[in-house]
Write a protein that holds these residues in place. Structure first.
Motif, PDB file in Angstrom:
ATOM      1  N   TRP A 171      -5.343  -1.028  -6.591  1.00 20.71           N
ATOM      2  CA  TRP A 171      -6.683  -0.598  -6.212  1.00 20.71           C
ATOM      3  C   TRP A 171      -6.601   0.603  -5.268  1.00 20.71           C
ATOM      4  O   TRP A 171      -5.673   0.698  -4.460  1.00 20.71           O
ATOM      5  N   LYS A 172      -7.581   1.483  -5.342  1.00 17.74           N
ATOM      6  CA  LYS A 172      -7.722   2.544  -4.349  1.00 17.74           C
ATOM      7  C   LYS A 172      -8.593   2.005  -3.219  1.00 17.74           C
ATOM      8  O   LYS A 172      -9.751   1.653  -3.438  1.00 17.74           O
ATOM      9  N   GLU A 173      -8.019   1.919  -2.024  1.00 12.92           N
ATOM     10  CA  GLU A 173      -8.725   1.353  -0.879  1.00 12.92           C
ATOM     11  C   GLU A 173      -8.492   2.210   0.362  1.00 12.92           C
ATOM     12  O   GLU A 173      -7.546   3.006   0.410  1.00 12.92           O
ATOM     13  N   ILE A 174      -9.340   2.027   1.344  1.00 13.13           N
ATOM     14  CA  ILE A 174      -9.200   2.735   2.612  1.00 13.13           C
ATOM     15  C   ILE A 174      -8.473   1.833   3.607  1.00 13.13           C
ATOM     16  O   ILE A 174      -8.926   0.730   3.905  1.00 13.13           O
ATOM     17  N   TRP A 195      -2.305   5.081 -14.738  1.00 13.97           N
ATOM     18  CA  TRP A 195      -3.523   4.576 -14.092  1.00 13.97           C
ATOM     19  C   TRP A 195      -4.603   4.292 -15.138  1.00 13.97           C
ATOM     20  O   TRP A 195      -5.293   3.265 -15.073  1.00 13.97           O
ATOM     21  N   ASP A 215       1.172   5.757  -0.719  1.00 18.46           N
ATOM     22  CA  ASP A 215       0.483   7.033  -0.572  1.00 18.46           C
ATOM     23  C   ASP A 215       0.399   7.753  -1.912  1.00 18.46           C
ATOM     24  O   ASP A 215       1.399   8.285  -2.401  1.00 18.46           O
ATOM     25  N   ASN A 216      -0.779   7.742  -2.534  1.00 18.57           N
ATOM     26  CA  ASN A 216      -1.067   8.511  -3.748  1.00 18.57           C
ATOM     27  C   ASN A 216      -0.049   8.283  -4.868  1.00 18.57           C
ATOM     28  O   ASN A 216       0.222   9.168  -5.663  1.00 18.57           O
ATOM     29  N   ALA A 227       0.856  -1.186   0.000  1.00 22.15           N
ATOM     30  CA  ALA A 227       0.000   0.000   0.000  1.00 22.15           C
ATOM     31  C   ALA A 227       0.890   1.233   0.000  1.00 22.15           C
ATOM     32  O   ALA A 227       1.846   1.322   0.780  1.00 22.15           O
ATOM     33  N   ARG A 271      -7.565   6.104   5.724  1.00 24.23           N
ATOM     34  CA  ARG A 271      -7.070   6.964   4.645  1.00 24.23           C
ATOM     35  C   ARG A 271      -7.035   6.185   3.340  1.00 24.23           C
ATOM     36  O   ARG A 271      -6.880   4.967   3.333  1.00 24.23           O
ATOM     37  N   GLU A 272      -7.197   6.906   2.230  1.00 22.29           N
ATOM     38  CA  GLU A 272      -7.134   6.245   0.926  1.00 22.29           C
ATOM     39  C   GLU A 272      -5.684   5.984   0.544  1.00 22.29           C
ATOM     40  O   GLU A 272      -4.835   6.875   0.625  1.00 22.29           O
ATOM     41  N   VAL A 273      -5.421   4.759   0.147  1.00 18.21           N
ATOM     42  CA  VAL A 273      -4.086   4.372  -0.300  1.00 18.21           C
ATOM     43  C   VAL A 273      -4.212   3.592  -1.604  1.00 18.21           C
ATOM     44  O   VAL A 273      -5.304   3.185  -2.005  1.00 18.21           O
ATOM     45  N   ILE A 274      -3.087   3.391  -2.249  1.00 19.09           N
ATOM     46  CA  ILE A 274      -3.034   2.588  -3.469  1.00 19.09           C
ATOM     47  C   ILE A 274      -2.470   1.221  -3.091  1.00 19.09           C
ATOM     48  O   ILE A 274      -1.319   1.119  -2.654  1.00 19.09           O
TER      49      ILE A 274
END
Length: 363
Positions: free
Chosen positions: A330-333, A289, A122-123, A120, A337-340
């Motif tokens: 995937w973009k997940e929480i 992406w 960060d952005n 995972a 927080r949202e992470v990749i």
């Protein structure tokens, strides 16, 4: 502007002039290269200038990296995992963009992130943490038929497999198959993807090589499966299972954007270079992406075509099926927080998520 860039620009200008470009056009082109070098990395005239500009920018933007702090991660079955894969995971979680990590028990070495690794970030997205076969996946179709028919008509099933898909690294159809995925606007609008639409069309419904396969087998269901493709009650059934990805298109996107990421982070230590990342707020990150998303749609369509052709050839009723993919982000929480979340050769396994893993996920 560094002297090497100026020298390369002068050489490019001379080459462009020799090709018949006007002075006004050359000046305009060089201004565009200076403004957006990432867009010209593959240009036959200005590619060297663009590459040096990206390299120079990388040295300025990424002159140093904090690689001393490791994000938390878990390892399952460490005793059975090769040392190289364990070391790769240790490096991956030291990236300044790393948030969390995990390593599956059948992991082994890959490019950058080990195959069987989950990371995972960060952005940011790491092309080689997704993998070179973007959106590689499994698909299973369950027939309302007993697997006994495999022994009764073995040659028929063998022939159907051989006729309804193609194997081999460059495998493609002489008469290409069709699917709605080919109408996606990105095939025409995406700066890197558009040149691969035709080869993607010819390879639609093919399986590639390596550990990719299409095979029949027996599936035993002990409790009802409400699959997205239909309800499967308890019983033992004939099943069709396939494993492949986005073919040459995915490979080309992975390699191209990894090159861009490496140029962007040219000062990363050698052991970290295959973990170079792209920020999703930047143009190259957004492009990757979009390409990854298109590769996912294409890989799913590829399996759909293979399975439908085999279904049509067998003329057996279908109960349902399961499909899931790996080699994706995937973009997940996570922790609010949202992470990749990158899963390379690792299958999503959230609550109530159906999946199929064929013995080993070393894909």
């Amino acid at each position: 502007m560094p002297g090497k860039v100026i020298g390369l620009a002068l050489k490019a200008a001379r080459d462009a002039e020799a090709k018949g470009f006007s002075s006004e056009t050359i000046i305009s082109d060089l201004a565009e290269v200076l403004n957006a070098p990432d867009d010209y990395l593959e240009d036959p005239t200005y590619g060297a200038v663009a590459a040096e500009l990206v390299k120079t920018r990388s040295k300025t933007v990424a002159s140093s990296y904090d690689l001393g702090n490791a994000a938390p991660y878990r390892v399952w079955g460490a005793a059975g995992i090769e040392a190289g894969a364990l070391e790769q995971m240790k490096r991956a979680v030291r990236l300044p963009i790393a948030v969390r990590g995990a390593l599956m028990p059948d992991a082994h070495e890959g490019y950058g992130l080990p195959i069987g690794g989950v990371l995972a970030t960060d952005n940011s997205v790491i092309p080689y943490a997704v993998g070179v076969d973007i959106a590689c996946r499994m698909r299973m179709t369950v027939f309302n038929a007993s697997p006994i028919v495999l022994d009764q008509k073995r040659e028929k099933f063998r022939t159907v497999l051989e006729e309804q898909t193609r194997f081999g690294a460059g495998g493609e159809w002489e008469t290409p198959r069709d699917h709605d995925v080919l109408e996606n606007r990105l095939w025409h609008e995406h700066p890197a993807a558009r040149q691969y639409r035709d080869v993607a069309w010819r390879q639609l419904g093919t399986s590639g090589s390596g550990n990719h396969f299409v095979e029949f087998g027996a599936l035993t269901v002990t409790s009802e499966i409400p699959s997205p493709l239909g309800r499967i009650p308890p019983g033992t059934y004939l099943a069709l299972l396939s494993h492949s990805g986005s073919r040459r298109f995915g490979l080309e996107m992975a390699n191209y954007y990894t090159k861009v990421a490496m140029q962007r982070h040219a000062t990363l230590p050698k052991d970290f270079k295959h973990l170079a990342w792209l920020n999703l707020d930047e143009e190259a990150g957004a492009e990757y992406w979009a390409a990854m998303t298109l590769a996912g749609l294409y890989a799913s369509a590829n399996h759909a075509v293979i399975h439908q052709q085999i279904i049509d050839a067998l003329r057996l009723p279908v109960l349902g099926g399961i499909e899931n993919h790996h080699n994706f982000a995937w973009k997940e929480i996570v922790d609010g927080r949202e992470v990749i979340v990158h899963r390379k050769g690792a299958t999503p396994a959230g609550q109530d998520v159906l999946g199929v893993i064929p013995g080993s996920m070393t894909a």
